[in-house]
Design a protein around this motif. Structure first.
Motif, PDB file in Angstrom:
ATOM      1  N   ASP A 115       0.985  -2.062   0.087  1.00 37.62           N
ATOM      2  CA  ASP A 115      -0.373   0.172  -0.385  1.00 37.62           C
ATOM      3  C   ASP A 115       0.565   1.498   0.087  1.00 37.62           C
ATOM      4  O   ASP A 115       0.422   2.216  -0.024  1.00 37.62           O
ATOM      5  CB  ASP A 115      -1.208  -0.079   1.263  1.00 37.62           C
ATOM      6  N   GLY A 116       1.900   1.027   0.091  1.00 38.69           N
ATOM      7  CA  GLY A 116       3.109   2.525   0.120  1.00 38.69           C
ATOM      8  C   GLY A 116       3.308   2.675   1.780  1.00 38.69           C
ATOM      9  O   GLY A 116       4.011   3.462   1.811  1.00 38.69           O
TER      10      GLY A 116
ATOM     11  N   TRP B 106      -1.954   9.126   3.937  1.00 35.92           N
ATOM     12  CA  TRP B 106      -1.562   8.434   3.050  1.00 35.92           C
ATOM     13  C   TRP B 106      -3.057   7.194   2.959  1.00 35.92           C
ATOM     14  O   TRP B 106      -2.615   6.530   2.217  1.00 35.92           O
ATOM     15  CB  TRP B 106      -0.273   7.791   2.879  1.00 35.92           C
ATOM     16  N   THR B 107      -4.179   7.582   2.665  1.00 33.98           N
ATOM     17  CA  THR B 107      -4.803   6.601   3.303  1.00 33.98           C
ATOM     18  C   THR B 107      -6.516   7.235   2.710  1.00 33.98           C
ATOM     19  O   THR B 107      -6.477   8.169   2.899  1.00 33.98           O
ATOM     20  CB  THR B 107      -5.745   5.772   4.714  1.00 33.98           C
ATOM     21  N   PRO B 108      -6.783   6.802   1.066  1.00 32.93           N
ATOM     22  CA  PRO B 108      -6.774   5.190   1.162  1.00 32.93           C
ATOM     23  C   PRO B 108      -5.564   4.910  -0.041  1.00 32.93           C
ATOM     24  O   PRO B 108      -4.723   3.983   0.105  1.00 32.93           O
ATOM     25  CB  PRO B 108      -7.272   4.730   0.115  1.00 32.93           C
ATOM     26  N   ASP B 109      -4.600   6.269  -0.394  1.00 26.08           N
ATOM     27  CA  ASP B 109      -3.542   6.187  -1.741  1.00 26.08           C
ATOM     28  C   ASP B 109      -2.005   7.571  -1.075  1.00 26.08           C
ATOM     29  O   ASP B 109      -1.971   8.121  -0.398  1.00 26.08           O
ATOM     30  CB  ASP B 109      -4.167   6.797  -2.984  1.00 26.08           C
TER      31      ASP B 109
ATOM     32  N   ASN C  96      -0.369  -0.570  -7.506  1.00 25.29           N
ATOM     33  CA  ASN C  96      -1.930  -0.021  -7.055  1.00 25.29           C
ATOM     34  C   ASN C  96      -2.436  -0.387  -6.393  1.00 25.29           C
ATOM     35  O   ASN C  96      -3.643  -0.261  -5.833  1.00 25.29           O
ATOM     36  CB  ASN C  96      -3.500  -0.421  -8.304  1.00 25.29           C
ATOM     37  N   GLY C  97      -1.431  -0.635  -4.669  1.00 26.74           N
ATOM     38  CA  GLY C  97      -1.673  -1.091  -3.927  1.00 26.74           C
ATOM     39  C   GLY C  97      -2.734  -2.123  -3.551  1.00 26.74           C
ATOM     40  O   GLY C  97      -3.026  -2.766  -2.640  1.00 26.74           O
TER      41      GLY C  97
ATOM     42  N   ARG D 154      -6.033   3.818  -8.043  1.00 29.04           N
ATOM     43  CA  ARG D 154      -4.605   5.205  -7.506  1.00 29.04           C
ATOM     44  C   ARG D 154      -2.861   4.689  -8.317  1.00 29.04           C
ATOM     45  O   ARG D 154      -3.165   3.662  -7.727  1.00 29.04           O
ATOM     46  CB  ARG D 154      -4.416   6.005  -6.833  1.00 29.04           C
ATOM     47  N   ILE D 155      -2.418   4.939  -9.123  1.00 31.60           N
ATOM     48  CA  ILE D 155      -1.549   3.995  -9.539  1.00 31.60           C
ATOM     49  C   ILE D 155      -0.302   5.048  -8.414  1.00 31.60           C
ATOM     50  O   ILE D 155      -0.310   5.860  -8.883  1.00 31.60           O
ATOM     51  CB  ILE D 155      -0.625   4.298 -10.623  1.00 31.60           C
TER      52      ILE D 155
END
Length: 594
Positions: free
Chosen positions: A402-403, A420-423, A511-512, A518-519
């Motif tokens: 998920d980064g 950083w949630t969701p991305d 893309n997690g 999201r990339i």
């Protein structure tokens, strides 16, 4: 220290410049009494020091893998005078890992290459030895804090410093340490984990994740389950298939198996590809080795066209890979449709996987697509109710994708993991708004599509070095990218990736693990494109505060002198060179030649 310049004068005389030692000089700034936000501006006082006499900058770097070692080499040279500490939870730098699917001559630094690799695709131990040797050569060990794990980081707004909770891995003792800047270099797949299937804790056989491999484990004659068909799974299966009594291979997703990762040639094979003695001898000639590496490495920079949707380049890959996979599965042709994906090549990371498909066709291998339901004490049950008993389970289920960081990093009462949630949300993959003095190496959106990892790590560290030089020499207290600039970058990235195969219906670390999400695993462009962006930083996209109490951005100018001018023997005309040695493209631009 150079003296300050006082222009006071006696009554009835013209002002005369005279040199006196003073701590500071008061200047009337009543014509600009407030900042833009309306707050009162304090009276500005000259700082009595040469412009190039700067305060100490304490930097904590978390992680001593490829990125951390490279930073340990480059940052002290590019940002002189910093106090660098590199925290690494393991007992030494580097990670043995498994055999690399990238040619060893590419997966190394560009400034100190090794020419005498044993194999074209080196094993983990040889790669580890190279990076440890690089750390020794450039004395990176002087900065290392081995066996020290950073457990959390909290930003102190009043002091403008980060407080790190550092754990001694051996004694479990916890200690607080403060730094001006944090740089994370922990890698994308640092936090491995076992799958969370019901009953897995009750399983009584041998259970291991590939990232925690037991070197004493012998699979010979055993019934073994391998879960996952990512990069490690496709290496493990052909390695143990000839040894085991029976192998159950659980593969939830379909996957493309490529000939080579970067189109560099036939690619890795199951058997080692040793260099011929005469070829290694030729590499002792610097020019011949240079040309060899240029030829191999340049191929990795020519692959961008294959990532776009509905293009001839991507369709060519699809047809080529399907033909290759069908040929390698010819003993069990019914497996072709079970393994070949519906999504486009490159939606997930390509995996060469030599010997993998051939192993699946052997009689002692069962390829199982039915999802796992649970574990029992003796084996694994799939959703169709079938239990398969095994002596050992090897999980090739990857790591966090998920980064998000694995530790709390908290600033202004907000954890970066929540931000950083969701991305993940970054500016050019190097920083995040509202998290001051926090930088990333190899973070989200930080690696170009195509190219080589070591080169892109080096250029990112060089970008950070330019930023840190600015901070170190210009009296900057805090820095972070602006939200407006970050939003613009994210909008650009989303628009770019909408045209690519990464938006196909596949789950990947790009893309997690969320198909269509999201990339954040790639830079929105080629590696060459990314190197171009990093060459000229956009400082206007950053927000700065200053050490001087008045907030004056020019306070670092000091007393108008340089340190060299106080040394009678110093060279104040370093810009003068012999005409034949002048390159006008970089003339007067070298930061270190003043």
């Amino acid at each position: 220290m150079a003296p300050s310049l006082d222009t006071s004068s006696s009554p009835g005389t013209e002002p005369v410049a005279r040199f006196v030692k003073k701590d500071s000089v008061s200047i009337d700034v009543s014509n600009v009494p407030v900042y833009e936000d309306g707050s009162a501006r304090q009276t500005f006082r000259l700082e009595d020091h040469p412009i190039d006499q700067v305060p100490t900058l304490r930097i904590a770097l978390i992680g001593a893998g490829l990125s951390g070692i490279t930073a340990g080499v480059l940052l002290p040279v590019k940002v002189p005078g910093i106090l660098l500490q590199i925290f690494e939870k393991n007992a030494d730098v580097g990670d043995p890992g498994v055999r690399c699917d990238i040619p060893a001559n590419v997966y190394q630094s560009t400034f100190k290459p090794r020419t005498q690799w044993t194999e074209e695709y080196a094993q983990g131990a040889e790669i580890r030895d190279y990076w440890q040797g690089l750390a020794r050569k450039y004395n990176v060990y002087q900065y290392l804090r081995l066996g020290k794990k950073v457990a959390s980081a909290h930003w102190n707004r009043e002091d403008a410093q980060w407080s790190l909770a550092v754990e001694n891995v051996e004694t479990r003792e916890m200690k607080q340490e403060t730094f001006d800047v944090i740089i994370t270099a922990i890698g994308r797949f640092n936090a491995w984990r076992l799958p969370d299937y019901p009953g897995i804790q009750d399983y009584q056989g041998h259970l291991r994740h590939t990232s925690s491999w037991d070197s004493n484990f012998d699979p010979t004659g055993k019934r073994v389950a391998v879960i996952g068909n990512g990069a490690s799974g496709v290496q493990i299966v052909p390695s143990i298939q000839p040894l085991v009594k029976h192998l159950n291979h659980y593969a939830r997703s379909k996957t493309w198996i490529a000939g080579s990762f970067g189109g560099e040639g036939p690619g890795r094979t199951l058997e080692p590809k040793y260099y011929r003695p005469e070829q290694l001898k030729s590499f002792e000639d610097p020019e011949k080795y240079y040309q060899y590496r240029k030829e191999v490495e340049s191929k990795f920079y020519r692959r961008l066209g294959t990532i776009f949707k509905d293009t001839p380049e991507n369709e060519k890959l699809r047809l080529e890979f399907r033909r290759l996979m069908a040929e390698r599965l010819k003993k069990k042709p019914e497996l072709v449709d079970e393994i070949v994906p519906d999504f486009s090549p490159n939606c997930r990371r390509l995996t060469p996987g030599p010997g993998y498909l051939e192993a699946l066709t052997e009689d002692n291998v069962s390829f199982i697509r039915t999802p796992i339901s649970k574990f029992t004490k003796d084996g694994i049950v799939t959703e169709d109710g079938i239990e398969r008993k095994v002596d050992a389970v090897i999980c090739c289920t990857g790591a966090n994708i998920d980064g998000r960081p694995q530790i709390p990093i908290i600033a202004h009462d907000r954890d970066l993991r929540d931000a950083w949630t969701p991305d993940p949300y970054t500016y050019l993959g190097v920083g995040t708004p509202s998290f001051p003095n926090l930088l990333f190496i190899g973070g989200p959106n930080a690696t170009g599509l195509s190219g080589t990892v070591p080169n892109q790590i080096e250029t990112q560290i060089t970008y950070l070095a330019q930023l840190l030089r600015k901070v170190h020499t210009q009296g900057i207290r805090t820095f972070s990218p602006s939200k407006v600039a970050t939003d613009d970058f994210v909008a650009y990235a989303d628009a770019f990736f909408s045209r690519t195969v990464f938006m196909d219906n596949c789950s990947s670390w790009a893309n997690g693990g969320r198909p269509g999400g999201r990339i954040h695993g790639h830079w929105p462009g080629s590696a060459s494109h990314l190197n171009h962006v990093r060459r000229n930083p956009r400082w206007e996209d950053w927000e700065w505060t200053y050490r001087n109490e008045s907030g004056n951005r020019f306070s670092y100018f000091g007393n108008g002198w340089t340190q060299k001018e106080s040394d009678e023997g110093s060279d104040l005309t370093t810009y003068l060179r012999k005409p034949e040695g002048i390159d006008l493209r970089i003339y007067h631009e070298e930061w270190f030649d003043l």
